[in-house]
Design a protein around this motif. Structure first.
Motif, short mmCIF file in Angstrom:
data_model
loop_
_atom_site.label_atom_id
_atom_site.label_comp_id
_atom_site.label_asym_id
_atom_site.label_seq_id
_atom_site.Cartn_x
_atom_site.Cartn_y
_atom_site.Cartn_z
N TYR A 1 0.83 -1.20 0.00
CA TYR A 1 0.00 0.00 0.00
C TYR A 1 0.87 1.25 0.00
N ARG B 1 0.36 4.98 1.68
CA ARG B 1 -0.48 5.76 2.58
C ARG B 1 -0.17 7.24 2.41
N ASP C 1 -4.82 10.17 5.14
CA ASP C 1 -5.55 8.91 5.04
C ASP C 1 -5.81 8.35 6.43
N ASP D 1 -6.34 5.09 6.90
CA ASP D 1 -5.66 3.79 6.95
C ASP D 1 -5.03 3.52 5.60
N SER D 2 -4.54 2.29 5.43
CA SER D 2 -3.83 1.94 4.19
C SER D 2 -4.74 1.79 2.99
N SER D 3 -6.07 1.82 3.18
CA SER D 3 -6.99 1.72 2.04
C SER D 3 -7.29 3.08 1.43
N SER D 4 -6.61 4.14 1.94
CA SER D 4 -6.78 5.51 1.44
C SER D 4 -8.15 6.08 1.75
#
Length: 373
Positions: free
Chosen positions: A72, A74, A78, A80-83
């Protein structure tokens, strides 16, 4: 010894291939994000605890993490790592700082940054195909029928030895591989086969028969067949040398063929013609990587190209959490003139995560069933 053999024979090729694909995907996000003025906090190859890493002069943490099943980027702001955007953090930032976040950037910058990952996967596939074709050449066999199996559907439809296949359902074919690829994805589906016999062009309807075959590694695959065979002599098997431009053109064509075949499979899956047990997860990818690695570096790199296209397409699925889900949310924002509410985004991401986890569980179950079957 068995564990060592498994790690070197299956896991090492798998990690190498997957790491290359993930690195290129995330590098697409990173480069375009930086170009758009968005700060990057972390670039991770893998998930979980950090194994090794360093900070660059821009403040980005580059790291390799424990679980090598993805990665990922970041961005600043963000959650988290999922944006997913951290709304509370954005509200506390100055306008200048907000402009450096993914959530606070202009809509076109966000869309470009998100789309860059899958696009990078397609570029990687084109590059691999182009290089291997430029170095090794392109194996080619003409779509000429050498033999018609007496019990096959092609014989019943009137195909004869010596016929040259010109088109399938109106799509022109140039090689025998084109024919195999198209037919194999259409078991029990009526297709129109156009052949040239002397000076005459004939269109013959037929329905490929569903057949379970075994590949060179012993894996069982369900495909469609019509019962025709070519030979080295009739098909004029050869390796064509390609110049740089020709190699790139063919690389684009092969990448497009994978995309087309993937959509054909998904269409067949929805229609109930194709079996869902062909969907594989990390266990099967690891197994396939190890098997293909025995054929050499070139074969392994071509597998990497195929997987890169698959991962690019997977990430473009309109599921929140994935890049395609982000792009859908951006499209809704463009239509509405404002983003959807934070609560709606939170709900969408939870649903998307549940869908992805369900798909992973299903694919892993398929992998286990495939191993013990």
């Amino acid at each position: 010894m068995a564990i060592i053999s498994f790690l070197t024979g299956y896991m090492l090729p798998f990690i190498v291939v997957l790491s290359l694909i993930v690195f290129v995907h995330e590098m697409g996000h990173y480069l375009v994000g930086r170009w758009c003025g968005i700060r990057v906090l972390a670039f991770s190859l893998g998930f979980g605890p950090e194994l090794v890493g360093f900070n660059d002069r821009h403040g980005t943490r580059w790291k390799v993490s424990l679980i090598p099943l993805g990665g990922y980027v970041r961005f600043f702001g963000d959650a988290d790592s999922s944006s997913k955007t951290d709304s509370s953090e954005l509200d506390a930032l100055t306008p200048e700082e907000r402009a450096q976040t993914l959530g606070g950037a202009a809509l076109w910058k966000r869309a470009a940054t998100v789309a860059a990952g899958p696009i990078a996967n397609f570029i990687l596939a084109i590059a691999i195909f182009s290089i291997t074709l430029g170095v090794l050449g392109k194996p080619v066999s003409d779509p000429v029928v050498a033999e018609v199996r007496a019990d096959g559907v092609a014989a019943a439809a009137g195909v004869q030895p010596g016929d040259v296949l010109l088109a399938l359902d109106g799509r022109s074919v140039k090689t025998f591989d084109d024919v195999v690829r198209y037919v194999s994805l259409r078991p029990d589906v009526s297709i129109a086969v156009t052949v040239k016999r002397g000076d005459e062009h004939l269109t013959l309807p037929m329905t490929p028969r569903r057949v379970t075959t075994t590949d060179r590694f012993g894996n069982k695959v369900e495909v469609g067949q019509i019962g025709i065979v070519t030979t080295q002599q009739s098909g004029n098997f050869r390796v064509e040398k390609l110049g740089p431009l020709e190699a790139v053109t063919e690389g684009v064509r092969q990448t497009g063929a994978i995309v087309s075949s993937t959509f054909d499979y998904l269409q067949g899956l929805v229609a109930g013609r194709m079996s869902a047990d062909q969907l594989g997860g990390p266990i099967r990818v690891a197994q396939t990587s190890g098997q293909v690695a025995t054929l050499g570096v070139a074969a392994l790199m071509q597998l990497a190209a195929v997987l890169s296209v698959s991962i690019g397409l997977l990430n473009l699925m309109p599921i929140p959490v994935l890049d395609g889900g982000h792009l859908i949310l951006y499209a809704l924002e463009a239509v509405r003139g404002r983003p959807i509410s934070a609560a709606a985004q939170e709900w969408a991401f939870k649903v998307g995560l549940a869908m992805i986890l369900s798909l992973m569980v299903f694919a892993t179950w398929n992998d286990i069933s495939h191993l013990i079957g």
